[in-house]
Design a protein around this motif. Structure first.
Motif, PDB file in Angstrom:
ATOM      1  N   ALA A 162     -20.587 -18.964 -22.754  1.00  0.00           N
ATOM      2  CA  ALA A 162     -20.366 -17.624 -22.862  1.00  0.00           C
ATOM      3  C   ALA A 162     -18.913 -17.095 -22.474  1.00  0.00           C
ATOM      4  O   ALA A 162     -17.910 -16.562 -23.224  1.00  0.00           O
ATOM      5  N   TYR A 163     -18.636 -18.231 -21.225  1.00  0.00           N
ATOM      6  CA  TYR A 163     -17.146 -17.545 -20.692  1.00  0.00           C
ATOM      7  C   TYR A 163     -15.896 -17.475 -21.317  1.00  0.00           C
ATOM      8  O   TYR A 163     -15.031 -17.393 -21.659  1.00  0.00           O
ATOM      9  N   TYR A 164     -15.356 -18.957 -22.360  1.00  0.00           N
ATOM     10  CA  TYR A 164     -14.608 -19.209 -22.318  1.00  0.00           C
ATOM     11  C   TYR A 164     -14.699 -18.979 -24.200  1.00  0.00           C
ATOM     12  O   TYR A 164     -13.611 -18.487 -24.802  1.00  0.00           O
ATOM     13  N   PHE A 165     -15.924 -18.371 -24.610  1.00  0.00           N
ATOM     14  CA  PHE A 165     -15.541 -18.265 -26.161  1.00  0.00           C
ATOM     15  C   PHE A 165     -16.525 -16.353 -26.085  1.00  0.00           C
ATOM     16  O   PHE A 165     -17.161 -16.323 -27.231  1.00  0.00           O
ATOM     17  N   ALA A 166     -15.600 -16.173 -25.189  1.00  0.00           N
ATOM     18  CA  ALA A 166     -16.065 -14.543 -24.717  1.00  0.00           C
ATOM     19  C   ALA A 166     -15.994 -13.897 -25.980  1.00  0.00           C
ATOM     20  O   ALA A 166     -17.252 -12.774 -25.740  1.00  0.00           O
ATOM     21  N   ASP A 167     -15.156 -13.862 -26.858  1.00  0.00           N
ATOM     22  CA  ASP A 167     -14.978 -12.695 -27.543  1.00  0.00           C
ATOM     23  C   ASP A 167     -15.590 -12.322 -28.794  1.00  0.00           C
ATOM     24  O   ASP A 167     -16.600 -11.947 -29.816  1.00  0.00           O
ATOM     25  N   GLN A 168     -15.869 -14.377 -29.170  1.00  0.00           N
ATOM     26  CA  GLN A 168     -16.959 -14.552 -29.927  1.00  0.00           C
ATOM     27  C   GLN A 168     -18.717 -13.644 -29.820  1.00  0.00           C
ATOM     28  O   GLN A 168     -19.224 -13.597 -30.439  1.00  0.00           O
ATOM     29  N   LEU A 169     -18.814 -14.138 -28.443  1.00  0.00           N
ATOM     30  CA  LEU A 169     -20.073 -13.376 -27.910  1.00  0.00           C
ATOM     31  C   LEU A 169     -20.219 -12.037 -28.409  1.00  0.00           C
ATOM     32  O   LEU A 169     -21.020 -11.462 -28.680  1.00  0.00           O
ATOM     33  N   ARG A 170     -19.037 -12.146 -27.503  1.00  0.00           N
ATOM     34  CA  ARG A 170     -18.648  -9.828 -28.075  1.00  0.00           C
ATOM     35  C   ARG A 170     -19.971  -9.875 -29.360  1.00  0.00           C
ATOM     36  O   ARG A 170     -20.313  -8.653 -29.303  1.00  0.00           O
ATOM     37  N   GLU A 171     -18.790 -10.257 -29.971  1.00  0.00           N
ATOM     38  CA  GLU A 171     -19.138  -9.899 -31.946  1.00  0.00           C
ATOM     39  C   GLU A 171     -20.542 -10.285 -32.312  1.00  0.00           C
ATOM     40  O   GLU A 171     -21.102  -9.461 -32.805  1.00  0.00           O
ATOM     41  N   ALA A 172     -20.864 -11.524 -31.507  1.00  0.00           N
ATOM     42  CA  ALA A 172     -22.498 -11.663 -31.654  1.00  0.00           C
ATOM     43  C   ALA A 172     -23.656 -10.250 -31.587  1.00  0.00           C
ATOM     44  O   ALA A 172     -24.387 -10.645 -32.464  1.00  0.00           O
ATOM     45  N   VAL A 173     -22.638 -10.022 -30.001  1.00  0.00           N
ATOM     46  CA  VAL A 173     -23.886  -9.228 -28.986  1.00  0.00           C
ATOM     47  C   VAL A 173     -23.768  -7.970 -29.999  1.00  0.00           C
ATOM     48  O   VAL A 173     -25.433  -6.980 -30.456  1.00  0.00           O
ATOM     49  N   GLU A 174     -22.854  -7.498 -30.847  1.00  0.00           N
ATOM     50  CA  GLU A 174     -22.251  -6.069 -31.519  1.00  0.00           C
ATOM     51  C   GLU A 174     -23.010  -6.476 -32.690  1.00  0.00           C
ATOM     52  O   GLU A 174     -23.597  -5.420 -33.428  1.00  0.00           O
TER      53      GLU A 174
END
Length: 281
Positions: free
Chosen positions: A245-257
């Motif tokens: 979650a920490y290192y792939f935060a940008d991709q995680l935020r995109e998935a959350v959106e």
């Protein structure tokens, strides 16, 4: 003396709280009572933990770990700790999911997810887990985890789904052959750790659309499979704990959106926050 552990499949973060109240960080291998015996855990603790406790008589341990799903297996960890720490008065063994929730939210309520070597999610009331999805582990679950991401990457490499430049880069970096892969996947212990070890390749090539899509798709699958099943996800933020979650935060935020959820906090590791939780009660 108080000792707090946050243990994943790959590593364990320990916080030793001494008489002056200041925590001291120690790191060892990770433990999983489904894969290891008490004797194996004792052997590792004797080498990797005990030498750092020579000036401390530990009396209380709060241990949060992967695979600690109930009394039937938790005693494997507890028994090992009692062997190596003979002055113990209290040994409290709980799941890594509860540790993540307490570390991320303290005494607040909310939804907390683990995205590390493994993956899981729960609803939390400020002290205990109130609802969760039963984790089926690496082979049958863990969507979105480091193990899952690495497994997907390696599968795509062998099935020649990677773009040519990425296929060549992977081959050059790892020189991985089929016998080695199958031995690590099916014969050696900790296949989740093995496959998670390929995630640095994903991180190093996040500028490649193929890699970005692979990671986001895995997170969307995780959120859809686990988090969106909680009615609470419609009204509150979703919080995340773990290195993936920490290192792939940008991709995680995109998935959350993409899944219509609300992004909460991202914490790499909960061990330090757990010190505050247990010191302040």
């Amino acid at each position: 003396m108080l000792l707090i552990a946050d243990s994943g499949s790959t590593k364990t973060d320990w916080q030793l709280v001494t008489a002056d109240g200041q925590p001291r960080a120690i790191q060892t291998d990770g433990f999983n009572p489904y894969y290891q015996t008490t004797q194996q855990i004792v052997a590792t603790l004797q080498i990797q933990l005990i030498p750092y406790l020579t000036d401390a008589a530990v009396t209380n341990v709060f241990y949060y770990g992967t695979g600690c799903t109930g009394p039937a297996v938790n005693h494997i960890i507890a028994d090992a700790l009692r062997v190596v720490l003979p002055a113990l008065q209290t040994v409290d063994v709980n799941s890594d999911m509860l540790g993540a929730a307490r570390g991320a939210l303290g005494h607040e309520s909310g939804i907390v997810c683990i995205l590390g070597t493994g993956a899981n999610a729960c609803c939390y009331d400020g002290n205990q887990i109130t609802r969760g999805i039963q984790s089926l582990g690496f082979w049958l679950g863990d969507e979105g985890s480091g193990g899952y991401l690495g497994k997907t990457l390696v599968r795509d490499f062998f099935q020649e789904r990677l773009p040519a430049n990425l296929w060549a880069a992977f081959q050059n970096q790892y020189a991985l052959d089929r016998p080695t892969l199958l031995e690590n996947a099916y014969q050696k212990p900790y296949p989740n750790r093995y496959f998670a070890s390929f995630t640095p390749f994903l991180f190093a090539h996040l500028n490649e659309p193929y890699i970005t899509e692979l990671v986001i798709d895995a997170f969307v699958l995780f959120l859809t499979t686990y988090v969106k099943r909680f009615p609470e996800s419609e009204t509150g933020p979703v919080h995340f704990v773990g290195s993936i979650a920490y290192y792939f935060a940008d991709q995680l935020r995109e998935a959350v959106e993409q899944t219509g959820l609300t992004m909460g906090r991202i914490i790499k590791a909960p061990a330090v926050a757990l010190v505050d939780f247990h010191k302040n009660g």
